[in-house]
Write an enzyme that holds these catalytic residues in place. Structure first.
Site, PDB file in Angstrom:
ATOM      1  N   ARG A  68      25.640  42.254  40.688  1.00 43.45           N
ATOM      2  CA  ARG A  68      26.023  40.949  40.707  1.00 43.45           C
ATOM      3  C   ARG A  68      25.435  40.029  41.439  1.00 43.45           C
ATOM      4  NH1 ARG A  68      32.152  39.868  41.526  1.00 43.45           N
ATOM      5  NH2 ARG A  68      31.798  41.253  43.433  1.00 43.45           N
ATOM      6  N   ARG A  83      26.782  38.852  47.598  1.00 43.95           N
ATOM      7  CA  ARG A  83      27.863  38.840  48.512  1.00 43.95           C
ATOM      8  C   ARG A  83      27.803  39.717  49.547  1.00 43.95           C
ATOM      9  NH1 ARG A  83      33.462  38.164  44.852  1.00 43.95           N
ATOM     10  NH2 ARG A  83      33.808  39.818  46.132  1.00 43.95           N
ATOM     11  N   LYS A 124      36.935  39.388  36.695  1.00 39.97           N
ATOM     12  CA  LYS A 124      38.045  38.391  36.862  1.00 39.97           C
ATOM     13  C   LYS A 124      37.408  37.065  36.565  1.00 39.97           C
ATOM     14  CE  LYS A 124      39.659  39.972  40.485  1.00 39.97           C
ATOM     15  NZ  LYS A 124      38.973  41.454  40.557  1.00 39.97           N
ATOM     16  N   ARG A 166      48.098  40.532  45.445  1.00 41.11           N
ATOM     17  CA  ARG A 166      47.458  41.745  45.602  1.00 41.11           C
ATOM     18  C   ARG A 166      48.384  42.946  46.016  1.00 41.11           C
ATOM     19  NH1 ARG A 166      41.249  41.671  45.291  1.00 41.11           N
ATOM     20  NH2 ARG A 166      40.717  39.377  44.893  1.00 41.11           N
ATOM     21  N   ARG A 189      36.878  48.693  48.653  1.00 44.85           N
ATOM     22  CA  ARG A 189      37.869  47.626  47.964  1.00 44.85           C
ATOM     23  C   ARG A 189      38.616  48.379  46.957  1.00 44.85           C
ATOM     24  NH1 ARG A 189      32.795  44.017  46.735  1.00 44.85           N
ATOM     25  NH2 ARG A 189      34.425  42.897  45.424  1.00 44.85           N
TER      26      ARG A 189
HETATM   27  P1  AP5 Z   1      33.072  39.291  38.247  1.00 41.15           P
HETATM   28  O1  AP5 Z   1      33.445  38.503  37.196  1.00 41.15           O
HETATM   29  O2  AP5 Z   1      32.280  38.705  39.587  1.00 41.15           O
HETATM   30  O3  AP5 Z   1      34.406  40.320  38.714  1.00 41.15           O
HETATM   31  P2  AP5 Z   1      35.524  39.863  39.498  1.00 41.15           P
HETATM   32  O4  AP5 Z   1      36.487  40.921  39.116  1.00 41.15           O
HETATM   33  O5  AP5 Z   1      35.660  38.416  39.580  1.00 41.15           O
HETATM   34  O6  AP5 Z   1      35.087  40.566  40.917  1.00 41.15           O
HETATM   35  P3  AP5 Z   1      35.241  40.350  42.580  1.00 41.15           P
HETATM   36  O7  AP5 Z   1      34.352  41.470  42.973  1.00 41.15           O
HETATM   37  O8  AP5 Z   1      35.050  39.062  42.787  1.00 41.15           O
HETATM   38  O9  AP5 Z   1      36.757  41.029  42.621  1.00 41.15           O
HETATM   39  P4  AP5 Z   1      37.097  41.271  43.988  1.00 41.15           P
HETATM   40  O10 AP5 Z   1      38.754  41.232  43.562  1.00 41.15           O
HETATM   41  O11 AP5 Z   1      36.848  42.435  44.607  1.00 41.15           O
HETATM   42  O12 AP5 Z   1      36.969  40.111  44.940  1.00 41.15           O
HETATM   43  P5  AP5 Z   1      37.575  38.808  45.612  1.00 41.15           P
HETATM   44  O13 AP5 Z   1      36.277  37.979  45.904  1.00 41.15           O
HETATM   45  O14 AP5 Z   1      38.725  38.398  44.796  1.00 41.15           O
HETATM   46  O15 AP5 Z   1      32.057  40.182  37.603  1.00 41.15           O
HETATM   47  C1  AP5 Z   1      31.208  41.184  38.274  1.00 41.15           C
HETATM   48  C2  AP5 Z   1      29.829  41.599  37.829  1.00 41.15           C
HETATM   49  O16 AP5 Z   1      29.960  41.961  36.432  1.00 41.15           O
HETATM   50  C3  AP5 Z   1      29.245  40.011  37.392  1.00 41.15           C
HETATM   51  O17 AP5 Z   1      27.836  40.222  37.748  1.00 41.15           O
HETATM   52  C4  AP5 Z   1      29.144  40.043  36.067  1.00 41.15           C
HETATM   53  O18 AP5 Z   1      28.207  39.009  35.580  1.00 41.15           O
HETATM   54  C5  AP5 Z   1      29.386  41.273  35.412  1.00 41.15           C
HETATM   55  N1  AP5 Z   1      30.367  41.072  34.262  1.00 41.15           N
HETATM   56  C6  AP5 Z   1      31.601  40.725  34.258  1.00 41.15           C
HETATM   57  N2  AP5 Z   1      32.202  41.084  33.174  1.00 41.15           N
HETATM   58  C7  AP5 Z   1      31.284  42.044  32.439  1.00 41.15           C
HETATM   59  C8  AP5 Z   1      31.325  42.470  31.111  1.00 41.15           C
HETATM   60  N3  AP5 Z   1      32.451  42.429  30.192  1.00 41.15           N
HETATM   61  N4  AP5 Z   1      30.340  43.227  30.897  1.00 41.15           N
HETATM   62  C9  AP5 Z   1      29.180  43.308  31.570  1.00 41.15           C
HETATM   63  N5  AP5 Z   1      29.121  42.729  32.994  1.00 41.15           N
HETATM   64  C10 AP5 Z   1      30.050  42.243  33.102  1.00 41.15           C
HETATM   65  O19 AP5 Z   1      38.126  39.465  46.955  1.00 41.15           O
HETATM   66  C11 AP5 Z   1      37.006  39.996  47.980  1.00 41.15           C
HETATM   67  C12 AP5 Z   1      37.721  40.062  49.231  1.00 41.15           C
HETATM   68  O20 AP5 Z   1      38.691  39.046  49.730  1.00 41.15           O
HETATM   69  C13 AP5 Z   1      38.724  41.466  49.017  1.00 41.15           C
HETATM   70  O21 AP5 Z   1      38.056  42.815  49.260  1.00 41.15           O
HETATM   71  C14 AP5 Z   1      39.835  41.231  50.264  1.00 41.15           C
HETATM   72  O22 AP5 Z   1      39.283  41.619  51.371  1.00 41.15           O
HETATM   73  C15 AP5 Z   1      39.902  39.669  50.298  1.00 41.15           C
HETATM   74  N6  AP5 Z   1      40.960  39.046  49.313  1.00 41.15           N
HETATM   75  C16 AP5 Z   1      40.847  38.404  48.205  1.00 41.15           C
HETATM   76  N7  AP5 Z   1      42.240  38.396  47.772  1.00 41.15           N
HETATM   77  C17 AP5 Z   1      43.283  38.515  48.590  1.00 41.15           C
HETATM   78  C18 AP5 Z   1      44.474  38.646  48.686  1.00 41.15           C
HETATM   79  N8  AP5 Z   1      45.260  38.111  47.656  1.00 41.15           N
HETATM   80  N9  AP5 Z   1      45.041  39.111  49.766  1.00 41.15           N
HETATM   81  C19 AP5 Z   1      44.141  39.436  50.765  1.00 41.15           C
HETATM   82  N10 AP5 Z   1      42.932  39.607  50.839  1.00 41.15           N
HETATM   83  C20 AP5 Z   1      42.381  39.101  49.838  1.00 41.15           C
END
Ligand code: AP5
Length: 301
Positions: free
Chosen positions: A206, A235, A95, A171, A246
């Site tokens: 990552r 992270r 994302k 979510r 997760r």
């Molecule tokens: P990356 O682009 O960083 O992936 P991402 O989908 O953004 O991953 P996140 O881990 O940030 O998503 P998440 O939803 O778990 O975490 P969030 O911070 O939102 O890519 C990942 C890796 O892959 C990178 O190294 C990249 O280089 C590589 N990559 C990407 N695309 C690629 C490709 N096509 N080919 C090869 N490599 C690739 O949330 C964290 C926590 O916050 C949650 O667990 C929850 O506790 C809380 N939280 C967040 N949102 C909410 C909400 N709405 N409500 C309640 N709690 C919430």
């Protein structure tokens, strides 16, 4: 279709915010410790809420070639007729990576629920402390904390003027319902579909650059030089053990969220290289814009 440099423009393309705001910042990124993560919010008066529903009459779009940013277009319009996108997918489905590419081309304001929460943690606020407890367990942070944060950010002037790209929210069904209650509905809901073994590999590899906020991967997107490599961080929730928690949370909720947006969902194959993932998203966003143009024409006729 309008084109500029190597980019194919969202057509019709719109004006008007300065593109230089899209350059990587050299101050600490919101993903990382920020002495006053609320400074932006505090320095702006509350913005009068306006309806963000997508069934408003599409406006006339214009193309702007910004001399400051030769390779990007900014998407905005006079009032309310903005591109509004939600991007969703499992942890590490890409994302954040796609948001970087989308904002470069379309100029939307990227609003990441995870980044907002990490900024809150960095501020050492009570909400931040509570949020961290949930994030460490791979669970959703209570919506009382997240919903207001996201809503306020969506209503900031830049989001209102340039359109927005909401990442990681909603979510759950209650979060989706909260957005609907606020009258906030996207034009398109992008769902990145990635297989589980790939997700785990992406999480553990990552790394993040605390200076620019750029996302790297040790294998797929390594840093360009030793200087960047030496400052990369990981992270606290990027371990194989935590990503499994997760993922479980994601699977428990994803269908409920999808049911709210099924008429505007575009499923994208996220297993391929990031450029190929972006091609699919770009095609979807172009299609949405083309549809608006057609609707705008038929309404004007
Ligand atoms: P990356 O682009 O960083 O992936 P991402 O989908 O953004 O991953 P996140 O881990 O940030 O998503 P998440 O939803 O778990 O975490 P969030 O911070 O939102 O890519 C990942 C890796 O892959 C990178 O190294 C990249 O280089 C590589 N990559 C990407 N695309 C690629 C490709 N096509 N080919 C090869 N490599 C690739 O949330 C964290 C926590 O916050 C949650 O667990 C929850 O506790 C809380 N939280 C967040 N949102 C909410 C909400 N709405 N409500 C309640 N709690 C919430």
């Amino acid at each position: 279709m309008l084109t500029m440099g190597n980019s194919t423009c969202l057509s019709p393309c719109v004006s008007l915010s300065p593109c230089d705001s899209l350059s990587p910042s050299l101050s600490p990124h919101p993903k990382f410790p920020n002495p006053n993560p609320n400074s932006f919010l505090l320095s702006h008066p509350p913005f009068a809420p306006i309806s963000l529903r997508s069934n408003q009459t599409p406006s006339r779009f214009k193309k702007l070639l910004s001399p400051n940013a030769p390779n990007c277009f900014v998407v905005a319009s006079a009032k309310g007729e903005l591109l509004k996108v939600i991007i969703s997918g499992a942890p590490a489905s890409g994302k954040g990576t796609q948001c970087e590419l989308i904002t470069q081309k379309y100029g939307l304001v990227h609003i990441s629920a995870g980044d907002l929460l990490r900024a809150e943690i960095a501020s050492a606020s009570e909400n931040g402390k509570l949020a961290k407890e949930y994030m460490e367990k791979g669970q959703l942070v209570p919506n009382e904390i997240v919903a207001m944060m996201v809503k306020e950010r969506l209503l900031q002037p830049d989001s209102q003027q340039r359109g927005w790209l909401l990442d990681g929210y909603p979510r759950s069904s209650s979060q989706a319902a909260a957005l609907e209650d606020y009258g906030i509905r996207p034009d398109v809901f992008i769902l990145l579909d990635v297989s589980e073994d790939i997700l785990v590999e992406r999480v553990v590899g990552r790394r993040l650059d605390p200076l620019t906020g750029k996302i790297y991967h040790l294998k797929y997107s390594p840093p360009q030089n030793d200087e960047i490599a030496s400052r990369l961080t990981q992270r606290f929730d990027d371990t194989e053990e935590k990503v499994k928690l997760r993922l479980r949370t994601h699977h428990e909720n994803v269908d409920d969220v999808l049911s709210v947006y099924k008429d505007i969902t575009v499923e994208v194959n996220g297993n391929v290289a990031k450029e190929n993932v972006f091609e699919q998203i770009d095609a979807a966003l172009t299609h949405v814009a083309e549809q608006r143009k057609v609707n705008s024409g038929s309404l004007a006729a």
